[in-house]
Design a protein around this motif. Structure first.
Motif, PDB file in Angstrom:
ATOM      1  N   ASP A   1      66.865 144.046 -19.485  1.00  0.00           N
ATOM      2  CA  ASP A   1      65.944 143.982 -18.361  1.00  0.00           C
ATOM      3  C   ASP A   1      64.565 144.424 -18.828  1.00  0.00           C
ATOM      4  N   ALA A   2      63.628 143.474 -18.895  1.00  0.00           N
ATOM      5  CA  ALA A   2      62.279 143.762 -19.375  1.00  0.00           C
ATOM      6  C   ALA A   2      61.281 143.901 -18.234  1.00  0.00           C
ATOM      7  N   THR A   3      61.778 144.070 -17.017  1.00  0.00           N
ATOM      8  CA  THR A   3      60.900 144.247 -15.870  1.00  0.00           C
ATOM      9  C   THR A   3      59.973 145.434 -16.114  1.00  0.00           C
ATOM     10  N   GLY A   4      58.668 145.202 -15.927  1.00  0.00           N
ATOM     11  CA  GLY A   4      57.690 146.260 -16.143  1.00  0.00           C
ATOM     12  C   GLY A   4      57.237 146.387 -17.590  1.00  0.00           C
ATOM     13  N   TRP A   5      57.797 145.589 -18.489  1.00  0.00           N
ATOM     14  CA  TRP A   5      57.415 145.616 -19.899  1.00  0.00           C
ATOM     15  C   TRP A   5      56.481 144.450 -20.197  1.00  0.00           C
ATOM     16  N   ILE A   6      55.682 144.586 -21.232  1.00  0.00           N
ATOM     17  CA  ILE A   6      54.914 143.468 -21.769  1.00  0.00           C
ATOM     18  C   ILE A   6      55.699 142.960 -22.972  1.00  0.00           C
ATOM     19  N   VAL A   7      56.013 141.677 -22.965  1.00  0.00           N
ATOM     20  CA  VAL A   7      56.785 141.059 -24.041  1.00  0.00           C
ATOM     21  C   VAL A   7      55.858 140.101 -24.778  1.00  0.00           C
ATOM     22  N   MET A   8      55.697 140.332 -26.092  1.00  0.00           N
ATOM     23  CA  MET A   8      54.814 139.493 -26.902  1.00  0.00           C
ATOM     24  C   MET A   8      55.621 138.841 -28.025  1.00  0.00           C
ATOM     25  N   PRO A   9      56.243 137.695 -27.733  1.00  0.00           N
ATOM     26  CA  PRO A   9      57.074 137.047 -28.744  1.00  0.00           C
ATOM     27  C   PRO A   9      56.250 136.613 -29.952  1.00  0.00           C
ATOM     28  N   GLY A  10      56.823 136.838 -31.125  1.00  0.00           N
ATOM     29  CA  GLY A  10      56.181 136.428 -32.362  1.00  0.00           C
ATOM     30  C   GLY A  10      55.509 137.555 -33.115  1.00  0.00           C
ATOM     31  N   PHE A  11      55.274 138.674 -32.471  1.00  0.00           N
ATOM     32  CA  PHE A  11      54.660 139.803 -33.154  1.00  0.00           C
ATOM     33  C   PHE A  11      55.745 140.617 -33.850  1.00  0.00           C
ATOM     34  N   VAL A  12      55.551 140.875 -35.127  1.00  0.00           N
ATOM     35  CA  VAL A  12      56.504 141.666 -35.894  1.00  0.00           C
ATOM     36  C   VAL A  12      55.734 142.769 -36.605  1.00  0.00           C
ATOM     37  N   ASP A  13      56.079 144.018 -36.328  1.00  0.00           N
ATOM     38  CA  ASP A  13      55.470 145.158 -37.001  1.00  0.00           C
ATOM     39  C   ASP A  13      53.949 145.031 -37.048  1.00  0.00           C
ATOM     40  N   THR A  14      53.313 145.015 -35.899  1.00  0.00           N
ATOM     41  CA  THR A  14      51.864 144.798 -35.837  1.00  0.00           C
ATOM     42  C   THR A  14      51.049 146.073 -35.970  1.00  0.00           C
ATOM     43  N   HIS A  15      51.665 147.208 -36.157  1.00  0.00           N
ATOM     44  CA  HIS A  15      50.926 148.463 -36.272  1.00  0.00           C
ATOM     45  C   HIS A  15      50.375 148.591 -37.697  1.00  0.00           C
ATOM     46  N   ARG A  16      49.095 148.437 -37.838  1.00  0.00           N
ATOM     47  CA  ARG A  16      48.464 148.476 -39.163  1.00  0.00           C
ATOM     48  C   ARG A  16      47.206 149.326 -39.141  1.00  0.00           C
ATOM     49  N   HIS A  17      46.886 149.883 -40.288  1.00  0.00           N
ATOM     50  CA  HIS A  17      45.658 150.660 -40.469  1.00  0.00           C
ATOM     51  C   HIS A  17      44.893 150.103 -41.671  1.00  0.00           C
TER      52      HIS A  17
END
Length: 80
Positions: A48-64
């Motif tokens: 149940d993803a109600t209330g979530w933002i789902v962004m298909p296709g993004f994998v490990d997007t946390h970068r510095h």
């Protein structure tokens, strides 16, 4: 294995799909199989993803990567 993310706000970044205020994303064997307002997948595990933002296709997007430029700077030097 099939997993269905149901009812989240889907931000697809794909003009053919668009953004869905409430939509489903079906994942089969680690790959996105379907993105739509409603996906019929009776045999899938449902999350149940109600209330979530789902962004298909993004994998490990946390970068510095912006910090890489400062790797060679000596410690204690002020950047102005």
């Amino acid at each position: 294995m099939r997993t269905l993310l149901r009812g989240g706000k889907v931000v697809s970044m794909d003009p053919a799909v668009g953004d869905l205020p409430q939509g489903d994303v079906l994942i089969e064997d680690g790959r996105i199989a379907a993105v739509a307002a409603t996906v019929d997948a009776a045999d899938a595990e449902v999350v149940d993803a109600t209330g979530w933002i789902v962004m298909p296709g993004f994998v490990d997007t946390h970068r510095h990567t912006w910090q890489t430029a400062f790797q060679g700077w000596p410690r204690g030097v002020a950047v102005r």
